[in-house]
Design a protein around this motif. Structure first.
Motif, PDB file in Angstrom:
ATOM      1  N   GLY A   1       0.823  -1.208   0.000  1.00 52.00           N
ATOM      2  CA  GLY A   1       0.000   0.000   0.000  1.00 52.00           C
ATOM      3  C   GLY A   1       0.852   1.251   0.000  1.00 52.00           C
ATOM      4  N   PRO A   2       0.240   2.410  -0.326  1.00 48.42           N
ATOM      5  CA  PRO A   2       1.011   3.647  -0.480  1.00 48.42           C
ATOM      6  C   PRO A   2       1.651   4.139   0.817  1.00 48.42           C
ATOM      7  CG  PRO A   2      -1.356   4.067  -0.650  1.00 48.42           C
ATOM      8  CD  PRO A   2      -1.182   2.585  -0.621  1.00 48.42           C
ATOM      9  N   GLU A   3       1.248   3.554   1.971  1.00 45.97           N
ATOM     10  CA  GLU A   3       1.830   4.030   3.244  1.00 45.97           C
ATOM     11  C   GLU A   3       3.335   3.809   3.311  1.00 45.97           C
ATOM     12  OE1 GLU A   3      -1.545   2.549   2.716  1.00 45.97           O
ATOM     13  OE2 GLU A   3      -0.802   1.100   4.180  1.00 45.97           O
ATOM     14  N   VAL A   4       3.859   2.838   2.548  1.00 44.32           N
ATOM     15  CA  VAL A   4       5.303   2.575   2.650  1.00 44.32           C
ATOM     16  C   VAL A   4       6.124   3.773   2.201  1.00 44.32           C
ATOM     17  CG1 VAL A   4       5.355   0.071   2.490  1.00 44.32           C
ATOM     18  CG2 VAL A   4       5.333   1.437   0.407  1.00 44.32           C
ATOM     19  N   LEU A   5       5.535   4.632   1.379  1.00 50.83           N
ATOM     20  CA  LEU A   5       6.297   5.797   0.901  1.00 50.83           C
ATOM     21  C   LEU A   5       6.004   7.038   1.746  1.00 50.83           C
ATOM     22  CD1 LEU A   5       5.884   5.395  -2.969  1.00 50.83           C
ATOM     23  CD2 LEU A   5       7.561   4.362  -1.455  1.00 50.83           C
ATOM     24  N   ALA A   6       5.203   6.893   2.791  1.00 49.12           N
ATOM     25  CA  ALA A   6       4.818   8.043   3.613  1.00 49.12           C
ATOM     26  C   ALA A   6       5.351   7.890   5.027  1.00 49.12           C
ATOM     27  CB  ALA A   6       3.296   8.157   3.639  1.00 49.12           C
ATOM     28  N   PRO A   7       5.514   9.020   5.745  1.00 45.43           N
ATOM     29  CA  PRO A   7       5.971   8.936   7.132  1.00 45.43           C
ATOM     30  C   PRO A   7       5.008   8.100   7.960  1.00 45.43           C
ATOM     31  CG  PRO A   7       5.943  11.206   6.370  1.00 45.43           C
ATOM     32  CD  PRO A   7       5.277  10.403   5.317  1.00 45.43           C
ATOM     33  N   GLY A   8       5.559   7.276   8.837  1.00 49.72           N
ATOM     34  CA  GLY A   8       4.725   6.424   9.670  1.00 49.72           C
ATOM     35  C   GLY A   8       4.791   6.843  11.121  1.00 49.72           C
ATOM     36  N   LYS A   9       5.076   5.860  11.967  1.00 56.23           N
ATOM     37  CA  LYS A   9       4.970   6.115  13.410  1.00 56.23           C
ATOM     38  C   LYS A   9       6.254   6.661  14.037  1.00 56.23           C
ATOM     39  CE  LYS A   9       2.927   2.087  13.578  1.00 56.23           C
ATOM     40  NZ  LYS A   9       2.825   0.723  13.933  1.00 56.23           N
ATOM     41  N   LEU A  10       7.334   6.706  13.274  1.00 53.44           N
ATOM     42  CA  LEU A  10       8.625   7.049  13.898  1.00 53.44           C
ATOM     43  C   LEU A  10       8.618   8.447  14.490  1.00 53.44           C
ATOM     44  CD1 LEU A  10      11.479   5.882  14.330  1.00 53.44           C
ATOM     45  CD2 LEU A  10      12.181   7.164  12.334  1.00 53.44           C
ATOM     46  N   VAL A  11       8.124   9.416  13.721  1.00 49.77           N
ATOM     47  CA  VAL A  11       8.083  10.788  14.232  1.00 49.77           C
ATOM     48  C   VAL A  11       6.638  11.143  14.548  1.00 49.77           C
ATOM     49  CG1 VAL A  11       8.428  13.208  13.669  1.00 49.77           C
ATOM     50  CG2 VAL A  11      10.105  11.518  12.947  1.00 49.77           C
ATOM     51  N   THR A  12       6.314  11.210  15.835  1.00 53.44           N
ATOM     52  CA  THR A  12       4.960  11.614  16.201  1.00 53.44           C
ATOM     53  C   THR A  12       5.016  12.897  17.008  1.00 53.44           C
ATOM     54  OG1 THR A  12       5.212   9.997  17.959  1.00 53.44           O
ATOM     55  CG2 THR A  12       3.767   9.410  16.139  1.00 53.44           C
ATOM     56  N   ASN A  13       6.045  13.004  17.846  1.00 55.25           N
ATOM     57  CA  ASN A  13       6.187  14.170  18.698  1.00 55.25           C
ATOM     58  C   ASN A  13       7.258  15.091  18.099  1.00 55.25           C
ATOM     59  OD1 ASN A  13       6.890  15.967  20.660  1.00 55.25           O
ATOM     60  ND2 ASN A  13       7.025  14.464  22.311  1.00 55.25           N
TER      61      ASN A  13
END
Lengths: 537, 92
Positions: A228-240
């Protein structure tokens, strides 16, 4: 393309891996033997006699910095989460330009073996050197623990050796390099390792890209099709965002305070070579991280995430598994041996920089007040290397099974808080004083260590408490400015006219260099060992 | 008299180097923290694909890596030409 269920021979004794590893150890020990015959003074032991060229030092810096954790860890992170791995890669790289602009040349011109040489240049030797050694040894200790534990785990996974055995092998080979060959052997081990790692990673990336008509975009597109397209988008690493900026500051300015990196600038003949060596290193390291990104995507597409986490939950085996899938068992053997070599080169650099703090800063300048004869200095330097090497093995065994990944981030935070502010202030500010320097370095070290102890990483993840007193995982955003402010305020309230009066000398030497360093026009950098400037203490 | 001009010359040389270093450090800070803050505050934007297979985030991340090398290169070019020439003059 369906991800095959990987049948992997990882963890079984692999003949190619053993052959390549023995060849690497054989070659590097031969280099060490050659280097040992050329290592007769402390200048040769700690700074390779200043005879390393800019290009050589560029490769050695890259070899000193690119750890197995970044090769295997980032490839794994990309394989399992896609884009997020790139955030780490970018962070590890952006400190290098800062080193080039602010640190490399003044450091080369002002110092001899350690960064304390620069801070202590016009200040009182004893207190400054003790506090600088505190910062250096704290950074080296945490970095070494992370490397040794990582080495034990990775080698156990790749070669099927026991953890303790792996730690002892890494420790003993590294001690041989440093003890006998000093900086000359360490430099060449780092160069050989950088070439092997860059070559191995490039070959692997090419074999992966060959399956996608040499287009990274086709590879990324295939990842989108599978996950899915999420692999190319920022995920959970940077939240704060605050957390992200704090880690970013530690990475960016921590690189400029890492003792094993700073020490490498003393191995080149002049400031011009120091400058060009960081340029080469930045290019090599940046290229390496881009390649790692491709390897991570290749692993997730060609192997499948399930197969990768099946072998190691953290994804650390993604790159070796990928090597096996596209190049067969022999290529897996080659990549495994390269990962082993990678660890060796990093721990050798760390140990040497710790030994320099112990012998050059503490023994020669604090205990012997700068009056230690050359042969004694060299003996103390070798004893310090041996002691630190044994300590590294013990720490590796003591911390077995602990989650030590946070310790590298901690080492960067301490380097950015303890070392970098004092170093920069001593070069830029006439009014900087002994008390200011000591206060800045001690505050930086202690505040970083204490806040990491109170952070969620240690309190919640390690000790299992409900909450942590300090909200951030990385304290850089607080401790680095704090070290600057403390250094500034304490200097203002404790003026040191003597130190201020010698600033003109510092400024001259920082920019012009010692007489011996003057580059000959049209001959950029000579390989012949030039005389190292005599430290005025 | 000539001693004083020598000191002034060095002062100017030092000021020029720190000025270039500060500008380039600021450029690096802006490009890196710009990237991090975009990742933190606008994930959908960073995930948008410009062409199939290439998201804005990947492009910008690769550009930050490239910019680190380019900024370093600009500094080295400046120092090798302008700064070293001035230094050579000063040494005479």
């Amino acid at each position: 393309m369906n991800p095959q269920q990987a049948q992997t021979t990882i963890g079984e004794p692999n003949t190619t891996a053993i052959v390549f590893f023995l060849a690497f150890v054989g070659l590097t020990l031969a280099i060490t033997y050659w280097a040992a015959r050329k290592t007769k003074t402390t200048s040769e032991f700690f700074a390779a006699g200043g005879g390393v060229t800019g290009l050589q030092n560029g490769f050695a810096l890259a070899g000193d910095f690119m750890s197995a954790a970044s090769f295997l860890g980032i490839a794994g992170l990309v394989a399992l989460s896609g884009f997020d791995g790139l955030i780490y890669s970018v962070g590890w790289l952006v400190g290098w330009p800062v080193v080039t602009f602010l640190i490399a040349e003044p450091l080369r011109n002002l110092g001899k073996y350690t960064f304390a040489d620069v801070v202590a240049y016009r200040l009182k030797q004893t207190p400054v050197r003790i506090s600088a050694a505190l910062g250096t040894l704290t950074v080296v200790a945490f970095y070494l623990i992370a490397q040794m534990v990582g080495a034990g785990n990775l080698i156990r996974m790749m070669f099927g050796l026991s953890y303790e055995m792996a730690v002892v092998i890494v420790g003993v080979v590294m001690i041989l390099y440093v003890l006998f060959g000093g900086m000359i052997a360490t430099t060449w081990v780092q160069i050989v390792k950088a070439v092997l790692l860059l070559g191995g990673a490039s070959a692997l990336a090419l074999m992966v890209l060959a399956k996608f008509s040499y287009s990274p975009l086709a590879l990324f597109q295939e990842a989108v099709n599978q996950y899915g397209p999420e692999v190319l988008a920022p995920g959970k690493l940077v939240t704060n965002p605050l957390e992200a900026v704090s880690l970013g500051l530690a990475l960016m300015f921590g690189t400029a305070g890492l003792p094993h990196i700073l020490m490498r600038f003393y191995t080149v003949p002049n400031a011009k070579a120091a400058r060009s060596s960081v340029f080469y290193a930045t290019g090599l390291i940046g290229y390496f991280y881009l390649v790692t990104f491709i390897l991570g995507f290749g692993a997730s597409v060609l192997l499948g995430r399930g197969a990768i986490t099946g072998v190691d939950k953290g994804g650390n085996m993604a790159a070796p598994m990928l090597a096996e899938a596209v190049g067969g068992t022999p290529f897996l053997g080659f990549i495994s041996a390269v990962a082993f070599a990678t660890i060796l080169a990093v721990v050798a650099g760390l140990t040497l920089s710790g030994a320099a703090a112990l012998s050059h800063d503490l023994w020669t300048h604090v205990v012997r007040k700068g009056k230690s004869p050359e042969h004694e200095q060299l003996r103390v330097a070798r004893l310090a290397s041996l002691g630190l090497g044994i300590l590294a093995i013990l720490l590796g065994i003591i911390f077995k099974g602990q989650n030590v990944a946070f310790m590298v981030g901690l080492a960067f935070a301490i380097a950015a808080s303890a070392n970098f502010p004092a170093l920069l202030l001593s070069m830029l500010w006439k009014g900087f004083t002994t008390r200011g320097a000591v206060a800045s370095m001690v505050t930086g070290t202690l505040s970083a260590v204490i806040l990491i102890f109170l952070s969620p990483t240690v309190q919640v993840e390690l000790l299992g408490n409900k909450e942590a007193l300090f909200p951030l995982k990385n304290p850089g955003i607080l401790t680095m400015p704090l070290a600057f402010v403390v250094g500034w305020v304490v200097s203002l309230v404790s003026p040191e006219p003597e130190a201020a009066s010698r600033y003109a000398e510092v400024e001259h030497r920082m920019h012009v260099g010692a007489e011996a360093d003057e580059p000959t026009p049209s001959a950029p950098s000579k390989t012949s060992a030039t005389a190292t400037p005599v430290q005025s203490t | 008299m000539s001693q004083k001009t020598k000191a002034e010359e060095l002062e100017a040389l030092a000021a020029a180097r720190w000025r270039v270093a500060a500008v380039l450090t600021a450029a690096m800070l802006i490009s890196y923290f710009g990237f991090i803050l975009l990742v933190a505050f606008d994930k959908p934007l960073m995930g948008k694909q410009i062409v199939p297979g290439l998201s804005l985030g990947i492009l910008l991340g690769a550009l930050v890596i490239a910019s680190a090398w380019v900024f370093t290169g600009i500094y080295v070019l400046w120092a090798n030409n302008r700064y070293d020439k001035a230094l050579h003059q000063f040494r005479r």
